[in-house]
Design a protein around this motif. Sequence first.
Motif, mmCIF file in Angstrom:
data_model
loop_
_atom_site.group_PDB
_atom_site.id
_atom_site.type_symbol
_atom_site.label_atom_id
_atom_site.label_comp_id
_atom_site.label_asym_id
_atom_site.label_seq_id
_atom_site.Cartn_x
_atom_site.Cartn_y
_atom_site.Cartn_z
ATOM 1 N N ILE A 84 6.145 -2.104 16.976
ATOM 2 C CA ILE A 84 6.247 -2.929 15.758
ATOM 3 C C ILE A 84 4.857 -3.383 15.308
ATOM 4 C CG2 ILE A 84 7.116 -5.134 14.866
ATOM 5 C CD1 ILE A 84 9.623 -4.705 16.664
ATOM 6 N N PHE A 85 4.015 -3.778 16.270
ATOM 7 C CA PHE A 85 2.667 -4.223 15.890
ATOM 8 C C PHE A 85 1.800 -3.064 15.390
ATOM 9 C CE2 PHE A 85 3.443 -7.913 18.982
ATOM 10 C CZ PHE A 85 3.889 -8.728 17.954
ATOM 11 N N ARG A 86 2.154 -1.841 15.836
ATOM 12 C CA ARG A 86 1.408 -0.671 15.351
ATOM 13 C C ARG A 86 1.869 -0.252 13.953
ATOM 14 N NH1 ARG A 86 1.759 2.779 21.048
ATOM 15 N NH2 ARG A 86 -0.386 2.328 21.682
ATOM 16 N N THR A 87 3.057 -0.704 13.566
ATOM 17 C CA THR A 87 3.637 -0.217 12.303
ATOM 18 C C THR A 87 3.866 -1.368 11.329
ATOM 19 O OG1 THR A 87 5.845 -0.323 13.326
ATOM 20 C CG2 THR A 87 4.706 1.799 13.397
ATOM 21 N N THR A 88 5.077 -1.915 11.345
ATOM 22 C CA THR A 88 5.433 -2.897 10.310
ATOM 23 C C THR A 88 4.641 -4.200 10.387
ATOM 24 O OG1 THR A 88 7.316 -3.381 11.748
ATOM 25 C CG2 THR A 88 7.747 -2.080 9.796
ATOM 26 N N MET A 89 4.104 -4.565 11.561
ATOM 27 C CA MET A 89 3.313 -5.795 11.654
ATOM 28 C C MET A 89 1.822 -5.499 11.850
ATOM 29 S SD MET A 89 5.747 -8.457 13.701
ATOM 30 C CE MET A 89 4.860 -9.960 13.277
ATOM 31 N N SER A 90 1.411 -4.324 11.358
ATOM 32 C CA SER A 90 -0.008 -4.003 11.436
ATOM 33 C C SER A 90 -0.685 -4.401 10.130
ATOM 34 C CB SER A 90 -0.183 -2.495 11.666
ATOM 35 O OG SER A 90 -1.477 -2.107 11.288
ATOM 36 N N ALA A 91 -1.871 -4.985 10.263
ATOM 37 C CA ALA A 91 -2.605 -5.376 9.051
ATOM 38 C C ALA A 91 -3.130 -4.142 8.334
ATOM 39 C CB ALA A 91 -3.762 -6.287 9.425
ATOM 40 N N ASN A 92 -3.218 -3.042 9.061
ATOM 41 C CA ASN A 92 -3.809 -1.834 8.466
ATOM 42 C C ASN A 92 -2.773 -0.914 7.835
ATOM 43 O OD1 ASN A 92 -6.235 -2.666 9.540
ATOM 44 N ND2 ASN A 92 -5.789 -1.667 11.515
ATOM 45 N N ARG A 93 -1.554 -1.396 7.715
ATOM 46 C CA ARG A 93 -0.513 -0.501 7.198
ATOM 47 C C ARG A 93 -0.744 -0.236 5.705
ATOM 48 N NH1 ARG A 93 6.070 -0.729 6.932
ATOM 49 N NH2 ARG A 93 6.324 1.185 8.082
ATOM 50 N N PRO A 94 -1.028 1.023 5.356
ATOM 51 C CA PRO A 94 -1.261 1.299 3.935
ATOM 52 C C PRO A 94 0.060 1.283 3.158
ATOM 53 C CG PRO A 94 -1.354 3.325 5.191
ATOM 54 C CD PRO A 94 -1.088 2.226 6.177
ATOM 55 N N PHE A 95 -0.013 1.326 1.846
ATOM 56 C CA PHE A 95 1.210 1.470 1.057
ATOM 57 C C PHE A 95 1.591 2.942 1.033
ATOM 58 C CE2 PHE A 95 -0.783 -2.386 -0.774
ATOM 59 C CZ PHE A 95 0.213 -3.276 -0.383
ATOM 60 N N GLY A 96 2.845 3.202 0.795
ATOM 61 C CA GLY A 96 3.261 4.602 0.714
ATOM 62 C C GLY A 96 3.449 5.029 -0.725
ATOM 63 N N ARG A 97 4.075 6.160 -0.917
ATOM 64 C CA ARG A 97 4.527 6.591 -2.247
ATOM 65 C C ARG A 97 5.670 7.566 -2.049
ATOM 66 N NH1 ARG A 97 -0.821 10.072 -4.149
ATOM 67 N NH2 ARG A 97 -1.320 10.798 -2.062
ATOM 68 N N PHE A 98 6.461 7.722 -3.079
ATOM 69 C CA PHE A 98 7.728 8.439 -2.926
ATOM 70 C C PHE A 98 7.888 9.412 -4.074
ATOM 71 C CE2 PHE A 98 12.559 8.157 -2.577
ATOM 72 C CZ PHE A 98 12.616 8.740 -1.328
ATOM 73 N N VAL A 99 8.209 10.668 -3.743
ATOM 74 C CA VAL A 99 8.423 11.717 -4.739
ATOM 75 C C VAL A 99 7.279 11.719 -5.767
ATOM 76 C CG1 VAL A 99 10.193 12.882 -6.088
ATOM 77 C CG2 VAL A 99 10.886 11.223 -4.433
ATOM 78 N N SER A 100 6.078 11.709 -5.265
ATOM 79 C CA SER A 100 4.927 11.730 -6.166
ATOM 80 C C SER A 100 4.567 13.191 -6.465
ATOM 81 C CB SER A 100 3.736 11.039 -5.499
ATOM 82 O OG SER A 100 3.297 11.834 -4.432
ATOM 83 N N PRO A 101 3.858 13.438 -7.558
ATOM 84 C CA PRO A 101 3.429 14.811 -7.847
ATOM 85 C C PRO A 101 2.618 15.400 -6.701
ATOM 86 C CG PRO A 101 2.891 13.343 -9.676
ATOM 87 C CD PRO A 101 3.433 12.484 -8.570
ATOM 88 N N GLU A 102 1.862 14.531 -6.001
ATOM 89 C CA GLU A 102 1.074 15.016 -4.859
ATOM 90 C C GLU A 102 1.986 15.564 -3.759
ATOM 91 O OE1 GLU A 102 0.636 12.120 -6.326
ATOM 92 O OE2 GLU A 102 -1.430 12.123 -7.051
ATOM 93 N N HIS A 103 3.135 14.936 -3.595
ATOM 94 C CA HIS A 103 4.058 15.413 -2.553
ATOM 95 C C HIS A 103 4.668 16.755 -2.953
ATOM 96 C CE1 HIS A 103 4.571 11.083 -0.829
ATOM 97 N NE2 HIS A 103 3.361 11.594 -0.662
ATOM 98 N N SER A 104 4.966 16.913 -4.233
ATOM 99 C CA SER A 104 5.491 18.211 -4.699
ATOM 100 C C SER A 104 4.438 19.287 -4.479
ATOM 101 C CB SER A 104 5.836 18.153 -6.181
ATOM 102 O OG SER A 104 6.837 17.211 -6.392
ATOM 103 N N GLU A 105 3.208 18.925 -4.804
ATOM 104 C CA GLU A 105 2.110 19.882 -4.636
ATOM 105 C C GLU A 105 1.948 20.268 -3.157
ATOM 106 O OE1 GLU A 105 -2.457 19.453 -5.436
ATOM 107 O OE2 GLU A 105 -1.295 18.580 -7.085
ATOM 108 N N ALA A 106 2.038 19.243 -2.284
ATOM 109 C CA ALA A 106 1.911 19.510 -0.844
ATOM 110 C C ALA A 106 3.053 20.409 -0.375
ATOM 111 C CB ALA A 106 1.917 18.190 -0.067
ATOM 112 N N ALA A 107 4.271 20.095 -0.809
ATOM 113 C CA ALA A 107 5.434 20.888 -0.388
ATOM 114 C C ALA A 107 5.259 22.341 -0.845
ATOM 115 C CB ALA A 107 6.712 20.297 -0.979
#
Length: 731
Positions: free
Chosen positions: A331-354
């Motif tokens: 939990i401290f490595r993930t949801t309670m980490s200060a370094n947790r970046p924001f994500g993104r969902f179904v972005s054009p970059e993800h389509s490009e990666a796929a």
Amino acid sequence: MKSTLSIILLGASLMVSAQQKTPVYLDVTKPIEQRVENALSLMTTEEKVAMCHAQSKFSSKGVARLGIPDVWSSDGSHGVSDEKLWDEWSSAQWANDSCTAFPALTALAATFNPEMASLFGKSIGEEARHREKTMLLGPGVNIYRSPLNGRNFEYMGEDPYLASRMVVPYIQGVQSCGVAACVKHFALNNQEICRGEINVNLSDRALQEIYLPAFKAAVQEGKVWSIMGAYNKFRGEHCCHNDLLLNKILKQDWKFDGVVVSDWGGVHNTDEAVNNGLDIEMGTYTNGLTTQGHFPFSSYYLADPFLKGIKSGKYEMAKLDDKARRILRMIFRTTMSANRPFGRFVSPEHSEAARKIAQEAIVLLKNEHNMLPIPVGKYKKIAVIGENASRSLVVGGGSTSLKVAYEVTPLQGIISKYGKEHVVYSMGYASGPSLYGREEASKLNADSLLNAAVELAKTADLVIFVGGLNKNYFQDCESGDRKSLSLPFGEDKLIASIEQVNKNVVVVFSSGNAITMPWLDKTPAVVQTWHLGSEAGNALVDVLSGDVNPSGKLPFSFPKKLTDIGAHAFDKLCYPGDSVNVQYKEDILVGYRWLETKKIEPLFPFGYGLSYTTFVYSKPSVDVNEVKADGTVKVSFTLTNTGKVDGAETAQLYVSKSKSVVARAAKELKAFKKTFLKAGESKTVNIEVPVSSFAYYNESKQAWEVESGSYSLLLGRSSRDIKGKVDVKVL
Ligand code: BGC
């Protein structure tokens, strides 16, 4: 003025005391281990136990009182599944959870490109992060032992080295998003038949050399934060609470400091679950009811029975603390980490990666008379035939079934590339609906479908057949194995019939498994596309049209017949077992190791894949002729693209030792490198191999050992097509 000053001072002193009161576990500047110990010291026994089992289908408790969030997980390894109901497998029908489907993992392995694995991990990790997941239930790295295994499409092929090289960057990519990857299924989940109880027996060598290396790389190099136990048993104990696998190998030898999660319903008793290395129990129907809405999570093996045992002194508190520590750490490595970046969902970059990963994954198996590529405008009438051209291949398959934002089918891709006016479609064959856990044949008439397709093929300038397996039960699907190596749904007959009326046929397959091809001699072009996800149709036409030069290589062998594969060369006990035990009699000779050692010619070998260009390898050389066991050998050669188009080639380095104290495979992959070359370009390629990777597992010493003496390093385009050889002596 005076009162304003005193208010300011009072405010400041309140701030100071509030700061002083901030507990260590909430202080993100403090080292994780300090935060873990502090949180643990504030928790009650009940709170610790509550962390160790599910509270819903896909979550387990944090500590709400302390602001420690619940642990939320989601399948799967090639797309983030939709939200499920609290206590059921069914979709919760949210409107904001349709994901990007990336290619299934056999496709990723076929890229032979760790950069693609990194891109994959980062992209899917961002999707999981946006969806607020603590844990992504993947990737799967079980070794492809039998081509019948229904879940092979979820894994990374038959070679432990290839799977190891691909799993590490995948994990790093996911975890860079502040989401724990959960490598699965640890270990030896190599078949779906009797998967919940089959007891796997195999030698220590096969275990260590074939089935564990990808998991070991995930732990030691990928630093994975969670791992999922397998359903099956190993040497008499279920893998979700297996002393040897979890306590000894994973936690003691490999120093895994993360969380062991059970597979859903993979836990069978409290004593073993407490003592044998499990940390979180998921998906158990403890009270035996299948009406899932009514069983209590409190009766899980690691719930009330565990608490009772702690209170009565039957179980040591240290066992509970160890589990809670690991969960807090995650939990401290993930949801309670200060370094947790924001994500993104179904972005054009993800389509490009796929799309990019899919392009690199496609394997060109055969291309005679320059059938491919197909330039736009070359053929007036293109007949697309086959159900997989228009069917969704992201729905079905079991826990990897996805609700996607979009899926470009092969038919849609072909129409958008070659123009609506040039493309006609006939289904040709029909499978049944996509049902989980049972088979239902299509109600459509098979003869009528075949006849209609053949009539259409007669009138077309080109036929693109799109078939293979789908995600139905007994195909590429969880909970059952395939019934044969052949194509299903009458596809062989259909392809042969089409070939009688049209010579210009391109056969395209979607599958995560090998198939037989009795019609191959008459077919000019065959393309293996795996299951490519949202961008399937686009990636396919990128390759068919020549916009992209194919560079995928097979991550597993295609045998000519089932009994040519080690797992099927013995009796039933070897596969699928007698419903109690399965014995891996082929031992270390899995996949190409068996075929090469026994000199059996495959239909297509491991590592094989054609290109629209040609490559020439110079003679390889080594930087040293003699080397110590802790040294490194550098193999160098020149690779030239001698054709007219740009392309990439994966050079593979196999190691062979003819005189050995133990039985060895004729060759074993120890390195590979994918190199992009412009048309006409030459490059010097250097491949470094640590001599430690030549080691075998010495069973009597229970340790890895590098044998001294002479080794041959074989440089090849596939496991069979060896272009050069150079010997080194290990001192
Ligand atoms: C599968 C796992 C999956 C879990 C949760 C199980 O049936 O074996 O791979 O992660 O379900 O859906």
